[in-house]
Design an enzyme around this catalytic site. Structure first.
Site, PDB file in Angstrom:
ATOM      1  NE  ARG A 276      -3.723  -2.374   0.329  1.00  0.00           N
ATOM      2  CZ  ARG A 276      -3.213  -3.599  -0.557  1.00  0.00           C
ATOM      3  NH1 ARG A 276      -2.055  -3.547  -1.311  1.00  0.00           N
ATOM      4  NH2 ARG A 276      -3.967  -4.696  -0.350  1.00  0.00           N
TER       5      ARG A 276
ATOM      6  CB  SER B 247      -8.915  -2.555   4.835  1.00  0.00           C
ATOM      7  OG  SER B 247      -9.675  -3.671   4.107  1.00  0.00           O
TER       8      SER B 247
ATOM      9  CD  GLU C  59      -5.393  -0.032   3.016  1.00  0.00           C
ATOM     10  OE1 GLU C  59      -5.199  -1.072   3.491  1.00  0.00           O
ATOM     11  OE2 GLU C  59      -5.880  -0.300   1.697  1.00  0.00           O
TER      12      GLU C  59
HETATM   13  C1  LIG Z   1     -15.631  -1.142  -0.465  1.00  0.00           C
HETATM   14  C2  LIG Z   1     -14.186  -1.005  -0.574  1.00  0.00           C
HETATM   15  C3  LIG Z   1     -13.173  -1.918  -0.973  1.00  0.00           C
HETATM   16  C4  LIG Z   1     -11.835  -1.648  -1.384  1.00  0.00           C
HETATM   17  N1  LIG Z   1     -11.100  -2.819  -1.482  1.00  0.00           N
HETATM   18  C5  LIG Z   1      -9.695  -2.664  -1.532  1.00  0.00           C
HETATM   19  C6  LIG Z   1      -8.783  -3.520  -2.066  1.00  0.00           C
HETATM   20  O1  LIG Z   1      -9.316  -4.939  -2.068  1.00  0.00           O
HETATM   21  N2  LIG Z   1      -7.675  -3.197  -2.147  1.00  0.00           N
HETATM   22  C7  LIG Z   1      -7.031  -2.125  -1.979  1.00  0.00           C
HETATM   23  O2  LIG Z   1      -5.933  -1.756  -2.237  1.00  0.00           O
HETATM   24  N3  LIG Z   1      -7.855  -1.190  -1.788  1.00  0.00           N
HETATM   25  C8  LIG Z   1      -9.299  -1.227  -1.676  1.00  0.00           C
HETATM   26  N4  LIG Z   1      -9.862  -0.090  -1.269  1.00  0.00           N
HETATM   27  C9  LIG Z   1      -9.462   1.300  -1.111  1.00  0.00           C
HETATM   28  C10 LIG Z   1      -9.535   1.991  -2.570  1.00  0.00           C
HETATM   29  O3  LIG Z   1     -10.179   1.656  -3.280  1.00  0.00           O
HETATM   30  C11 LIG Z   1      -8.008   2.066  -2.988  1.00  0.00           C
HETATM   31  O4  LIG Z   1      -7.052   2.550  -2.337  1.00  0.00           O
HETATM   32  C12 LIG Z   1      -8.059   2.664  -4.415  1.00  0.00           C
HETATM   33  O5  LIG Z   1      -6.959   2.542  -4.963  1.00  0.00           O
HETATM   34  C13 LIG Z   1      -8.220   4.437  -4.164  1.00  0.00           C
HETATM   35  O6  LIG Z   1      -8.260   4.824  -5.463  1.00  0.00           O
HETATM   36  P1  LIG Z   1      -9.066   6.136  -5.528  1.00  0.00           P
HETATM   37  O7  LIG Z   1      -9.190   6.355  -7.047  1.00  0.00           O
HETATM   38  O8  LIG Z   1     -10.582   6.105  -4.835  1.00  0.00           O
HETATM   39  O9  LIG Z   1      -7.977   7.311  -4.820  1.00  0.00           O
HETATM   40  P2  LIG Z   1      -8.685   8.403  -3.587  1.00  0.00           P
HETATM   41  O10 LIG Z   1      -9.174   7.673  -2.400  1.00  0.00           O
HETATM   42  O11 LIG Z   1      -9.452   9.521  -4.518  1.00  0.00           O
HETATM   43  O12 LIG Z   1      -7.202   8.833  -3.337  1.00  0.00           O
HETATM   44  C14 LIG Z   1      -6.043   7.905  -2.470  1.00  0.00           C
HETATM   45  C15 LIG Z   1      -4.852   8.601  -2.734  1.00  0.00           C
HETATM   46  O13 LIG Z   1      -4.242   8.483  -4.068  1.00  0.00           O
HETATM   47  C16 LIG Z   1      -3.901   9.601  -4.538  1.00  0.00           C
HETATM   48  N5  LIG Z   1      -4.160   9.819  -5.853  1.00  0.00           N
HETATM   49  C17 LIG Z   1      -5.303   9.520  -6.509  1.00  0.00           C
HETATM   50  N6  LIG Z   1      -5.269   9.839  -7.880  1.00  0.00           N
HETATM   51  C18 LIG Z   1      -3.904   9.946  -7.961  1.00  0.00           C
HETATM   52  C19 LIG Z   1      -3.180  10.484  -9.323  1.00  0.00           C
HETATM   53  N7  LIG Z   1      -3.828  10.330 -10.450  1.00  0.00           N
HETATM   54  N8  LIG Z   1      -1.820  10.565  -9.126  1.00  0.00           N
HETATM   55  C20 LIG Z   1      -1.359  10.754  -7.828  1.00  0.00           C
HETATM   56  N9  LIG Z   1      -1.963  10.424  -6.737  1.00  0.00           N
HETATM   57  C21 LIG Z   1      -3.415  10.156  -6.734  1.00  0.00           C
HETATM   58  C22 LIG Z   1      -4.791  10.730  -3.607  1.00  0.00           C
HETATM   59  O14 LIG Z   1      -4.180  11.978  -3.651  1.00  0.00           O
HETATM   60  C23 LIG Z   1      -4.750  10.195  -2.487  1.00  0.00           C
HETATM   61  O15 LIG Z   1      -3.546  10.436  -1.724  1.00  0.00           O
HETATM   62  C24 LIG Z   1     -11.601  -0.370  -1.107  1.00  0.00           C
HETATM   63  C25 LIG Z   1     -12.454   0.667  -0.795  1.00  0.00           C
HETATM   64  C26 LIG Z   1     -13.861   0.645  -0.669  1.00  0.00           C
HETATM   65  C27 LIG Z   1     -14.533   1.481  -0.461  1.00  0.00           C
END
Ligand SMILES: Cc1cc2nc3c(=O)[nH]c(=O)nc-3n(C[C@H](O)[C@H](O)[C@H](O)COP(=O)(O)OP(=O)(O)OC[C@H]3O[C@@H](n4cnc5c(N)ncnc54)[C@H](O)[C@@H]3O)c2cc1C
Length: 309
Positions: A178, A228, A299
């Site tokens: 992560r 998580s 996380e």
């Molecule tokens: C129901 C549920 C299930 C999930 N299951 C998992 C799982 O199985 N595995 C897992 O790893 N995660 C899981 N997640 C967490 C989440 O989906 C992941 O961490 C995902 O990668 C976040 O992506 P996002 O686009 O929503 O990023 P955001 O939440 O919008 O941002 C997260 C971070 O990424 C940065 N970021 C976003 N876009 C960019 C970019 N283009 N360039 C640089 N930095 C950027 C942001 O600044 C921030 O620091 C889950 C979440 C939920 C709600």
């Protein structure tokens, strides 16, 4: 924020035909459904608009936060003084040979589907992770034994301060659980390239469906959450189990609850505030520290950043 700066930035964004909203409630852009107003929410449609938006925000001295689908974020009840730039419009995805190139705003699920439809294996794990490719690369997202670093082959990023475009090389990404080097380097992913392998379309689809049904069975997808809450302290230490063993399932603060279905999740049972969630996180951390001697690290990320105790 200085109202005049926001107004000038809004005028420049409008002139550039880049979509934006003023006083945008961040709860509407977060999987947790939590968060107060951002002075500006900006929605670039492509890499050019993204770069231009960064230039405008810099010119006006407006603090910025980059977000994908807000699925790993806890936006503060007070909102964000500055601009939150959402990448979801930058969602093109293409395949050439065994390489899949995805815009930062393409969802991980859409990228996995595209790979499947092209008979390419390697992104099955990403199916059902609700975030974008950019957020996935930043977080080195993973599930069911796979993670972004397994397939990441390169990409393009922008430095929002200098406006410089940077080629992303795998060896510079410092991927670990992560974690990637992007936070330290202050880079925003514009697109990512994944190296995949040819596979049988039906077998790929079967793996994706299996992962999806496991998610539905184990995760409280019926309530808003950010997935998580805690990182695993070690590869085989599951925080959810520790929380369950400590009898904390169902513990509530306001509208925030340790999920009865999966103790590793905190869910919004209705009207939860970021304060409720943070308080509940603190209760869980204190309890696990006193019972097991382990204080799990979060996380999920708080915006604006609030350092953990
Ligand atoms: C129901 C549920 C299930 C999930 N299951 C998992 C799982 O199985 N595995 C897992 O790893 N995660 C899981 N997640 C967490 C989440 O989906 C992941 O961490 C995902 O990668 C976040 O992506 P996002 O686009 O929503 O990023 P955001 O939440 O919008 O941002 C997260 C971070 O990424 C940065 N970021 C976003 N876009 C960019 C970019 N283009 N360039 C640089 N930095 C950027 C942001 O600044 C921030 O620091 C889950 C979440 C939920 C709600």
């Amino acid at each position: 924020m200085d109202e005049k700066k926001t107004e000038r930035a809004a005028q420049k964004l409008a002139a550039a035909k880049t979509a934006f909203k003023r006083e945008a409630m961040l709860s509407g852009y977060s999987s947790f459904k939590i968060g107060g107003p951002a002075d500006l929410a900006v929605f670039p449609a492509d890499a050019g608009e993204l770069k231009n938006a960064f230039r405008i925000l810099k010119e006006e001295g407006i603090p910025l936060f980059i977000a994908g689908r807000g699925s790993n974020l806890l936006f503060d009840d007070a909102g964000f003084r500055g601009a939150v730039v959402f990448t979801t419009g930058i969602d093109r995805c293409s395949v050439s040979g065994t390489r899949l190139t995805a815009g930062c705003g393409c969802t991980m699920t859409a990228a996995a589907r595209r790979a499947r439809d092209s008979g390419l294996s390697g992104l099955e794990f990403a199916y059902g992770i609700p975030g974008t490719v950019g957020g996935g690369v930043f977080m080195n997202a993973g599930a069911y034994g796979g993670q972004i670093s397994d397939v990441f082959a390169g990409g393009t990023a922008i430095n929002p301060v200098s406006g410089e475009t940077v080629a992303l090389e795998k060896e510079d990404m410092d991927f670990s659980y992560r974690h990637s080097s992007l936070a330290r380097r202050g880079l925003v992913v514009v697109e990512a390239v994944f190296e995949l392998q040819r596979g049988d379309r039906r077998e790929i689809a079967a793996r994706m469906n299996d992962f999806q049904s496991r998610r539905k069975e184990k995760q409280p997808l019926e309530y808003p959450s950010a997935g998580s809450v805690f990182k695993r302290p070690a590869p085989d230490v599951y925080v959810g189990k520790m929380i369950d063993d400590a009898g904390l399932k169902g513990t509530r603060v306001g509208g925030a609850e340790v999920s009865e279905k999966h103790a590793g999740f905190i869910v919004n049972r209705g009207g939860a505030t970021s304060r409720d969630v943070r308080e509940l996180i603190g209760i869980v951390q204190d309890r696990l520290e006193s019972e097991f001697g382990i204080r799990p690290e979060c996380e999920i990320l708080t915006v604006p950043e609030i350092p953990e105790k």
